[in-house]
Design a protein around this motif. Structure first.
Motif, PDB file in Angstrom:
ATOM      1  N   LEU A 134      14.239  39.375 -75.834  1.00  0.00           N
ATOM      2  CA  LEU A 134      12.829  39.758 -75.792  1.00  0.00           C
ATOM      3  C   LEU A 134      12.648  41.064 -76.573  1.00  0.00           C
ATOM      4  O   LEU A 134      13.597  41.837 -76.747  1.00  0.00           O
ATOM      5  CB  LEU A 134      12.373  39.953 -74.344  1.00  0.00           C
ATOM      6  N   PRO A 135      11.423  41.359 -77.073  1.00  0.00           N
ATOM      7  CA  PRO A 135      11.205  42.586 -77.860  1.00  0.00           C
ATOM      8  C   PRO A 135      11.526  43.852 -77.067  1.00  0.00           C
ATOM      9  O   PRO A 135      11.192  43.949 -75.878  1.00  0.00           O
ATOM     10  CB  PRO A 135       9.709  42.511 -78.204  1.00  0.00           C
ATOM     11  N   ALA A 136      12.154  44.806 -77.730  1.00  0.00           N
ATOM     12  CA  ALA A 136      12.607  46.032 -77.056  1.00  0.00           C
ATOM     13  C   ALA A 136      11.440  46.857 -76.520  1.00  0.00           C
ATOM     14  O   ALA A 136      11.522  47.408 -75.409  1.00  0.00           O
ATOM     15  CB  ALA A 136      13.445  46.870 -78.023  1.00  0.00           C
ATOM     16  N   VAL A 137      10.354  46.985 -77.279  1.00  0.00           N
ATOM     17  CA  VAL A 137       9.218  47.788 -76.835  1.00  0.00           C
ATOM     18  C   VAL A 137       8.532  47.118 -75.645  1.00  0.00           C
ATOM     19  O   VAL A 137       8.100  47.779 -74.696  1.00  0.00           O
ATOM     20  CB  VAL A 137       8.226  48.012 -77.994  1.00  0.00           C
ATOM     21  N   TYR A 138       8.446  45.802 -75.671  1.00  0.00           N
ATOM     22  CA  TYR A 138       7.884  45.033 -74.556  1.00  0.00           C
ATOM     23  C   TYR A 138       8.663  45.309 -73.269  1.00  0.00           C
ATOM     24  O   TYR A 138       8.085  45.393 -72.180  1.00  0.00           O
ATOM     25  CB  TYR A 138       7.929  43.549 -74.911  1.00  0.00           C
ATOM     26  N   LEU A 139       9.968  45.486 -73.376  1.00  0.00           N
ATOM     27  CA  LEU A 139      10.801  45.782 -72.219  1.00  0.00           C
ATOM     28  C   LEU A 139      10.801  47.273 -71.870  1.00  0.00           C
ATOM     29  O   LEU A 139      10.880  47.645 -70.695  1.00  0.00           O
ATOM     30  CB  LEU A 139      12.243  45.334 -72.485  1.00  0.00           C
ATOM     31  N   GLY A 140      10.728  48.112 -72.895  1.00  0.00           N
ATOM     32  CA  GLY A 140      10.877  49.546 -72.671  1.00  0.00           C
ATOM     33  C   GLY A 140       9.670  50.224 -72.068  1.00  0.00           C
ATOM     34  O   GLY A 140       9.806  51.115 -71.207  1.00  0.00           O
ATOM     35  N   ILE A 141       8.475  49.819 -72.483  1.00  0.00           N
ATOM     36  CA  ILE A 141       7.256  50.489 -72.013  1.00  0.00           C
ATOM     37  C   ILE A 141       7.110  50.450 -70.488  1.00  0.00           C
ATOM     38  O   ILE A 141       6.792  51.469 -69.866  1.00  0.00           O
ATOM     39  CB  ILE A 141       6.008  49.900 -72.715  1.00  0.00           C
ATOM     40  N   PRO A 142       7.332  49.315 -69.807  1.00  0.00           N
ATOM     41  CA  PRO A 142       7.201  49.326 -68.341  1.00  0.00           C
ATOM     42  C   PRO A 142       8.154  50.297 -67.650  1.00  0.00           C
ATOM     43  O   PRO A 142       7.759  51.022 -66.730  1.00  0.00           O
ATOM     44  CB  PRO A 142       7.514  47.873 -67.957  1.00  0.00           C
ATOM     45  N   MET A 143       9.407  50.327 -68.104  1.00  0.00           N
ATOM     46  CA  MET A 143      10.364  51.236 -67.466  1.00  0.00           C
ATOM     47  C   MET A 143      10.009  52.695 -67.724  1.00  0.00           C
ATOM     48  O   MET A 143      10.049  53.535 -66.807  1.00  0.00           O
ATOM     49  CB  MET A 143      11.780  50.954 -67.972  1.00  0.00           C
ATOM     50  N   LEU A 144       9.617  53.022 -68.944  1.00  0.00           N
ATOM     51  CA  LEU A 144       9.294  54.410 -69.270  1.00  0.00           C
ATOM     52  C   LEU A 144       7.965  54.825 -68.657  1.00  0.00           C
ATOM     53  O   LEU A 144       7.749  56.011 -68.366  1.00  0.00           O
ATOM     54  CB  LEU A 144       9.294  54.595 -70.788  1.00  0.00           C
ATOM     55  N   ALA A 145       7.052  53.878 -68.443  1.00  0.00           N
ATOM     56  CA  ALA A 145       5.825  54.189 -67.707  1.00  0.00           C
ATOM     57  C   ALA A 145       6.163  54.598 -66.277  1.00  0.00           C
ATOM     58  O   ALA A 145       5.568  55.534 -65.726  1.00  0.00           O
ATOM     59  CB  ALA A 145       4.879  52.980 -67.707  1.00  0.00           C
ATOM     60  N   GLY A 146       7.130  53.909 -65.677  1.00  0.00           N
ATOM     61  CA  GLY A 146       7.560  54.278 -64.331  1.00  0.00           C
ATOM     62  C   GLY A 146       8.136  55.682 -64.286  1.00  0.00           C
ATOM     63  O   GLY A 146       7.832  56.474 -63.386  1.00  0.00           O
ATOM     64  N   LEU A 147       8.963  56.024 -65.264  1.00  0.00           N
ATOM     65  CA  LEU A 147       9.516  57.380 -65.341  1.00  0.00           C
ATOM     66  C   LEU A 147       8.407  58.416 -65.500  1.00  0.00           C
ATOM     67  O   LEU A 147       8.420  59.474 -64.866  1.00  0.00           O
ATOM     68  CB  LEU A 147      10.486  57.484 -66.520  1.00  0.00           C
ATOM     69  N   SER A 148       7.433  58.121 -66.371  1.00  0.00           N
ATOM     70  CA  SER A 148       6.364  59.071 -66.658  1.00  0.00           C
ATOM     71  C   SER A 148       5.490  59.325 -65.424  1.00  0.00           C
ATOM     72  O   SER A 148       5.120  60.465 -65.131  1.00  0.00           O
ATOM     73  CB  SER A 148       5.499  58.539 -67.814  1.00  0.00           C
ATOM     74  N   ILE A 149       5.169  58.270 -64.693  1.00  0.00           N
ATOM     75  CA  ILE A 149       4.329  58.412 -63.504  1.00  0.00           C
ATOM     76  C   ILE A 149       5.050  59.226 -62.434  1.00  0.00           C
ATOM     77  O   ILE A 149       4.457  60.104 -61.797  1.00  0.00           O
ATOM     78  CB  ILE A 149       3.920  57.026 -62.982  1.00  0.00           C
ATOM     79  N   ALA A 150       6.330  58.958 -62.229  1.00  0.00           N
ATOM     80  CA  ALA A 150       7.095  59.754 -61.267  1.00  0.00           C
ATOM     81  C   ALA A 150       7.118  61.223 -61.679  1.00  0.00           C
ATOM     82  O   ALA A 150       6.968  62.129 -60.844  1.00  0.00           O
ATOM     83  CB  ALA A 150       8.517  59.215 -61.154  1.00  0.00           C
ATOM     84  N   HIS A 151       7.264  61.470 -62.975  1.00  0.00           N
ATOM     85  CA  HIS A 151       7.304  62.835 -63.505  1.00  0.00           C
ATOM     86  C   HIS A 151       5.982  63.574 -63.294  1.00  0.00           C
ATOM     87  O   HIS A 151       5.966  64.765 -62.960  1.00  0.00           O
ATOM     88  CB  HIS A 151       7.631  62.762 -65.012  1.00  0.00           C
ATOM     89  N   GLY A 152       4.858  62.879 -63.455  1.00  0.00           N
ATOM     90  CA  GLY A 152       3.564  63.546 -63.378  1.00  0.00           C
ATOM     91  C   GLY A 152       2.960  63.615 -61.999  1.00  0.00           C
ATOM     92  O   GLY A 152       2.181  64.530 -61.705  1.00  0.00           O
ATOM     93  N   PHE A 153       3.314  62.651 -61.111  1.00  0.00           N
ATOM     94  CA  PHE A 153       2.620  62.543 -59.825  1.00  0.00           C
ATOM     95  C   PHE A 153       3.444  62.936 -58.601  1.00  0.00           C
ATOM     96  O   PHE A 153       2.868  63.302 -57.576  1.00  0.00           O
ATOM     97  CB  PHE A 153       2.157  61.091 -59.605  1.00  0.00           C
ATOM     98  N   LEU A 154       4.757  62.803 -58.674  1.00  0.00           N
ATOM     99  CA  LEU A 154       5.552  62.837 -57.446  1.00  0.00           C
ATOM    100  C   LEU A 154       6.432  64.075 -57.331  1.00  0.00           C
ATOM    101  O   LEU A 154       7.228  64.354 -58.235  1.00  0.00           O
ATOM    102  CB  LEU A 154       6.453  61.594 -57.371  1.00  0.00           C
TER     103      LEU A 154
END
Length: 437
Positions: A134-154
């Motif tokens: 599967l495309p790398a960006v298609y796979l990468g964005i969900p995981m990195l979105a999770g990292l970003s949200i934890a970084h900004g909110f938690l």
């Protein structure tokens, strides 16, 4: 004159960081001194304000952030983070792979600081890409979105932890609200948005960092999940217990002490050391070396937080806090939206989510008290604004571009839009939550 001093101070901060390229700590100190002079503070009192602000800010945060960094280092070095991600991906299967990756990024992002999580998870994304085709960006964005949200909110991440202290919010309450806002935001900015990115072609770098110890040396599933989620369990449990006023005073006191962020992170670190370190046969010297490296990693963030504390204290001592409260209230904009907007503007100018969040907090702090705003919700609103519109002045933008081998246009199309979705829906869900609390 007071408002002009504030605007000049913030403008100076932006100029020194964005144009002159000074370290944010130095820029904060210069901006604070300029603000003090413009506010008419006696020269002899300026150093007192700076020392007071730095001491107050670091006094309540240094232990939390350093313990959190050590805890995250053990989770990463032991292979527990990789075990969590692998388990979620295996359980979800190919059909729900983006949801599994988003969940993995979010869970791993709780104990790990953002840059550590990013470097640790990218090889896993590429490994999944090679197996699934599967495309790398298609796979990468969900995981990195999770990292970003934890970084900004938690909490215990640096910016939300610092904002909790500045606003006098409850750490446990903020964490629970952050989960309530972060999870639906993640589903939209991660798996849902990723569906539009299947056509983005990535050319990953050839030499990716090692992704931890072999699976056979990593801790078990129960130990990995249990230790990584332990701070959340302790904070949430203490918050729930202390919400029952009819319990005996001794029980409430014990729960309050057990739920203190310093105690929570200390207990989590000791348990992680025993379960993920000693029980896995790791030497004490290796664990100690990892802790030293973790503290080095957090030193720059502590300096930024210290500088923000100095600027905030100058505003307070110069009476700018009251003037700011009156001026901001006169704009007739909902306080949560106002905090989000100011953080967005500073984020656009400076790139750093941490600097944007801390600078905004110093400006809107008086508004939280004067307009009876829920401080935990203000932490989330500012956190959402500080993640908006990542572009060429943000290190995360370039890390994503280079690791995935993307053009500038595709980086804007994927990374920048994802971060913007996190910021927009983070605010929307925070405003929805404010209707019920």
């Amino acid at each position: 004159m007071t408002l002009l001093a504030v605007l000049v101070a913030v403008g100076t901060l932006v100029l020194l960081i964005a144009v002159v390229k000074l370290h944010p700590f130095v820029a904060f100190l210069i901006a604070a001194i300029a603000a003090a002079l413009l506010l008419g503070r006696p020269v002899g009192s300026i150093t007192t304000s700076l020392n007071h602000g730095i001491g107050d800010m670091l006094g309540s945060l240094t232990a939390i952030l350093c313990l959190g960094a050590m805890f995250g280092r053990i989770v990463a070095d032991s292979g527990a983070a990789r075990r969590i991600a692998d388990t979620l991906i295996r359980v979800a299967g190919l059909k729900r792979i983006t949801i599994a990756l988003a969940a993995a990024g979010f869970l791993v992002g709780i104990p790990l600081f953002y840059n550590v999580g990013f470097v640790l998870m990218v090889p896993l994304i590429m490994s999944v890409q090679q197996r699934s085709r599967l495309p790398a960006v298609y796979l990468g964005i969900p995981m990195l979105a999770g990292l970003s949200i934890a970084h900004g909110f938690l909490p215990p991440h640096p910016s939300p932890t610092a904002l909790v202290g500045l606003f006098g919010a409850s750490m446990g309450r903020t964490l629970m609200f952050g989960l309530m806002v972060g999870i639906p935001t993640l589903l939209i900015a991660g798996p849902l948005f990723a569906r539009t990115l299947k056509g983005v072609v990535a050319r990953p770098v050839a030499d990716l960092p090692e992704d931890g110890p072999p699976d056979r040396d990593a801790p078990g599933i129960l130990a990995s999940f249990g230790v990584a989620l332990l701070p959340i369990a302790l904070l949430a449990g203490a918050t729930v217990v202390t919400s029952f006023d009819d319990l005996r005073p001794s029980v409430l006191l014990a729960a309050a002490v057990a739920g203190d962020a310093n105690i929570v992170m200390l207990v989590a670190l000791l348990i992680a050391t025993a379960v993920l370190g000693v029980a896995q046969g790791r030497r004490a010297s290796d664990l100690s070396a990892g802790s030293v490296e973790a503290v080095k990693d957090i030193a720059g963030i502590l300096l930024v937080i210290a500088g923000a504390g100095a600027l905030k204290q100058v505003f307070v001592d110069g009476g700018a806090d009251a003037a700011l409260a009156g001026w901001l209230a006169g704009l007739h904009v909902p306080p949560l939206v106002l905090g989000w907007t100011i953080a967005l503007v500073i984020r656009l100018a400076l790139g750093s989510a941490t600097v944007a969040g801390l600078t905004t907090a110093g400006m809107v702090q008086p508004l939280v008290a004067s307009q009876n705003v829920d401080p935990s919700l203000m932490v989330l609103a500012i956190g959402a604004g500080s993640l908006m519109c990542s572009h060429v002045n943000d290190s995360g933008f370039w890390m994503f571009k280079e690791y995935f081998g993307l053009s500038l246009a595709d980086t804007f199309r994927s990374w920048s839009v994802m971060e913007t979705l996190v910021g927009v829906f983070g605010l929307l869900f925070t405003l929805m939550l404010s209707l019920f609390v």
